[in-house]
Scaffold this motif. Structure first.
Motif, PDB file in Angstrom:
ATOM      1  N   ARG A 122       0.837  -1.211   0.000  1.00 40.86           N
ATOM      2  CA  ARG A 122       0.000   0.000   0.000  1.00 40.86           C
ATOM      3  C   ARG A 122       0.867   1.255   0.000  1.00 40.86           C
ATOM      4  O   ARG A 122       0.626   2.197  -0.761  1.00 40.86           O
ATOM      5  N   GLU A 123       1.872   1.263   0.873  1.00 38.52           N
ATOM      6  CA  GLU A 123       2.742   2.434   0.977  1.00 38.52           C
ATOM      7  C   GLU A 123       3.421   2.750  -0.344  1.00 38.52           C
ATOM      8  O   GLU A 123       3.584   3.919  -0.723  1.00 38.52           O
ATOM      9  N   ARG A 124       3.856   1.704  -1.030  1.00 39.05           N
ATOM     10  CA  ARG A 124       4.674   1.881  -2.231  1.00 39.05           C
ATOM     11  C   ARG A 124       3.873   1.832  -3.520  1.00 39.05           C
ATOM     12  O   ARG A 124       4.434   1.952  -4.616  1.00 39.05           O
ATOM     13  N   GLY A 125       2.569   1.618  -3.416  1.00 38.50           N
ATOM     14  CA  GLY A 125       1.731   1.570  -4.606  1.00 38.50           C
ATOM     15  C   GLY A 125       2.055   0.393  -5.508  1.00 38.50           C
ATOM     16  O   GLY A 125       2.040   0.519  -6.747  1.00 38.50           O
ATOM     17  N   LYS A 126       2.327  -0.777  -4.902  1.00 40.68           N
ATOM     18  CA  LYS A 126       2.712  -1.969  -5.663  1.00 40.68           C
ATOM     19  C   LYS A 126       1.604  -3.023  -5.585  1.00 40.68           C
ATOM     20  O   LYS A 126       0.887  -3.110  -4.583  1.00 40.68           O
ATOM     21  N   PRO A 127       1.476  -3.853  -6.621  1.00 43.58           N
ATOM     22  CA  PRO A 127       0.554  -4.994  -6.517  1.00 43.58           C
ATOM     23  C   PRO A 127       1.045  -5.981  -5.462  1.00 43.58           C
ATOM     24  O   PRO A 127       2.239  -6.091  -5.197  1.00 43.58           O
ATOM     25  N   LEU A 128       0.094  -6.705  -4.875  1.00 47.99           N
ATOM     26  CA  LEU A 128       0.395  -7.643  -3.784  1.00 47.99           C
ATOM     27  C   LEU A 128       0.008  -9.058  -4.185  1.00 47.99           C
ATOM     28  O   LEU A 128      -1.100  -9.299  -4.691  1.00 47.99           O
ATOM     29  N   LEU A 129       0.934  -9.998  -3.965  1.00 44.99           N
ATOM     30  CA  LEU A 129       0.630 -11.426  -4.093  1.00 44.99           C
ATOM     31  C   LEU A 129       0.650 -12.015  -2.684  1.00 44.99           C
ATOM     32  O   LEU A 129       1.691 -12.023  -2.019  1.00 44.99           O
ATOM     33  N   ALA A 130      -0.504 -12.477  -2.217  1.00 43.91           N
ATOM     34  CA  ALA A 130      -0.599 -13.104  -0.893  1.00 43.91           C
ATOM     35  C   ALA A 130      -0.384 -14.605  -1.047  1.00 43.91           C
ATOM     36  O   ALA A 130      -1.017 -15.240  -1.894  1.00 43.91           O
TER      37      ALA A 130
END
Length: 420
Positions: free
Chosen positions: A142-150
């Motif tokens: 969220r902070e870095r504006g990146k997509p997340l893979l959980a």
């Protein structure tokens, strides 16, 4: 945020195996987490450049001393010394209200932010079973504006043979809603998350563990597959890995104790490498028949474990009765050794269908002594059939080679980024 290479444990070793097979792709993998030097009892070779490993030293002293203690021989002077230091550190940390996880969280965020400033990552991947680390990855994304893979190696919640009961339901929903993709190690875990309304099916992927290809994992002279006419030679069974109380072997012990008294039973020897819960150890010691056919040995490193598998005749995999959805890594890790497997677990586990498809062994009901007796008899009487299945179904087994699974991982990463 994937568990860093350099330490033990199947979760870290999983990506160490895949890493070399990603080098020709359009992805450059980086790793972050607590330093294995401070947290891992055994250290494994580092497979990637050090500047790709963003470790933090924010590990509480009680945890550091615990690691050092468990690296020593039990009952040695240094074992007790580090045990005392661990106790003193724990009491001091309680006195000053030290939060060990918050200390680790801040360290991981700090090294990851600095690494992102240099490398400008395209995607953040974070893993559970410690769901709090998945939340750290979500915060960073969220902070870095990146997509997340959980990534879910194991579910976050309670489970039994009837169902799954998620912990921190809303917190999980929040993270999974943010995630651009969710990677599960077991199809049944994925199905349970979908059924619970925690995640949409179209965001999910499955990635199993794999077996390595490097020559160092395979003994120069592996023990040949036994023939059907064994005479008085015993079959050598091997279990690699810890056997805690939630992975009980009592039904196996009861089945063996009964079989050892049968005239037509071919004798076996079973070597257990790693921790075995005390009640099982005492049960083995108290029965002369069991004591004669069991050996309990210390845990070994990853490469040595493969050499042990090379010298075995049959590999044993145990799955706890409440872990219906669990696909143990040790099933996949040793598929490069053409040794039949006997898997003892709850009926309906995904491994059951897999072992039947590959025809490389038998699956037994962990709660049914008769099922285990039948499985032991079948794996020994039909040993040659199961050993030859590794050639007969070689193309199916190759799906779990490290290079094939690495290609699946790259495809998943491409898909997640393209949908972000």
């Amino acid at each position: 945020m994937i568990q860093p290479p350099g330490g033990t444990g199947v979760q870290g070793l999983r990506y160490s195996k895949l890493y070399p097979h990603t080098l020709d792709s359009n992805w450059e993998l980086h790793f972050s987490g607590p330093s294995p030097q401070l947290t891992s009892i055994k250290l494994e070779p580092l497979v990637c450049p050090t500047d790709h490993c963003h470790y933090t030293d924010n590990v509480s002293f009680s945890a550091r001393f615990a690691t050092q203690k468990n690296r020593q021989s039990k009952h040695s002077f240094t074992y007790y010394l580090y045990g005392i230091l661990q106790l003193v550190a724990r009491q001091f940390e309680a006195l000053i209200s030290h939060d060990s996880f918050d200390f680790l969280r801040r360290g991981i965020l700090d090294v990851c932010r600095r690494a992102d400033d240099v490398f400008d990552f395209d995607l953040i991947a974070a893993k559970s079973p410690d769901f709090r680390l998945l939340e750290v990855g979500a915060q960073l994304a969220r902070e870095r504006g990146k997509p997340l893979l959980a990534i879910y190696d194991d579910p976050h919640g309670q489970r039994d043979n009837k169902g799954f009961y998620p912990d921190d339901r809303q917190r999980q929903i929040d993270v999974l809603k943010q995630a651009n993709g969710v990677l599960f190690m077991s199809p049944l875990t994925r199905d349970r998350y979908v059924e619970q309304g925690l995640v949409r099916t179209d965001k999910t992927f499955i990635l199993t563990d794999s077996y390595p290809l490097d020559a160092c994992f395979y003994h120069p002279q592996p023990a040949p597959a036994k023939q059907e006419d064994l005479g008085k030679t015993k079959y050598n069974f091997v279990h690699l890995g810890n056997l805690p109380e939630w992975r009980p072997i009592n039904p196996l012990l009861d089945a063996l104790a009964w079989l050892e008294g049968q005239q037509n039973w071919h004798p076996v020897h079973i070597s257990l490498y790693g921790y075995v819960y005390p009640a099982a150890v005492e049960l083995i010691k108290s029965n002369a028949n069991l004591a004669s056919c069991f050996s309990i040995r210390p845990a070994v490193g990853h490469i040595e474990s493969h050499h042990v598998a090379d010298q075995a005749d049959i590999l044993l995999v145990m799955i706890g009765s409440r872990h219906l959805d669990n696909q143990p890594s040790k099933f996949f890790v040793y598929l490069g050794h053409p040794k039949p497997l006997i898997v003892i677990g709850p009926p309906g586990n995904p491994i059951q269908a897999l072992i039947e498809e590959l025809q490389i062994g038998v699956y037994c009901d962990v709660n049914n002594q008769a099922s285990i007796r039948e499985g032991l008899a079948k794996i020994t009487s039909d040993y040659k059939y199961f050993a030859e299945a590794f050639k007969r179904n070689a193309d199916l087994i190759k799906r779990y080679r490290a290079d094939a699974v690495a290609a699946d991982l790259i495809s998943i990463l491409d898909t997640v980024v393209s949908h972000s």
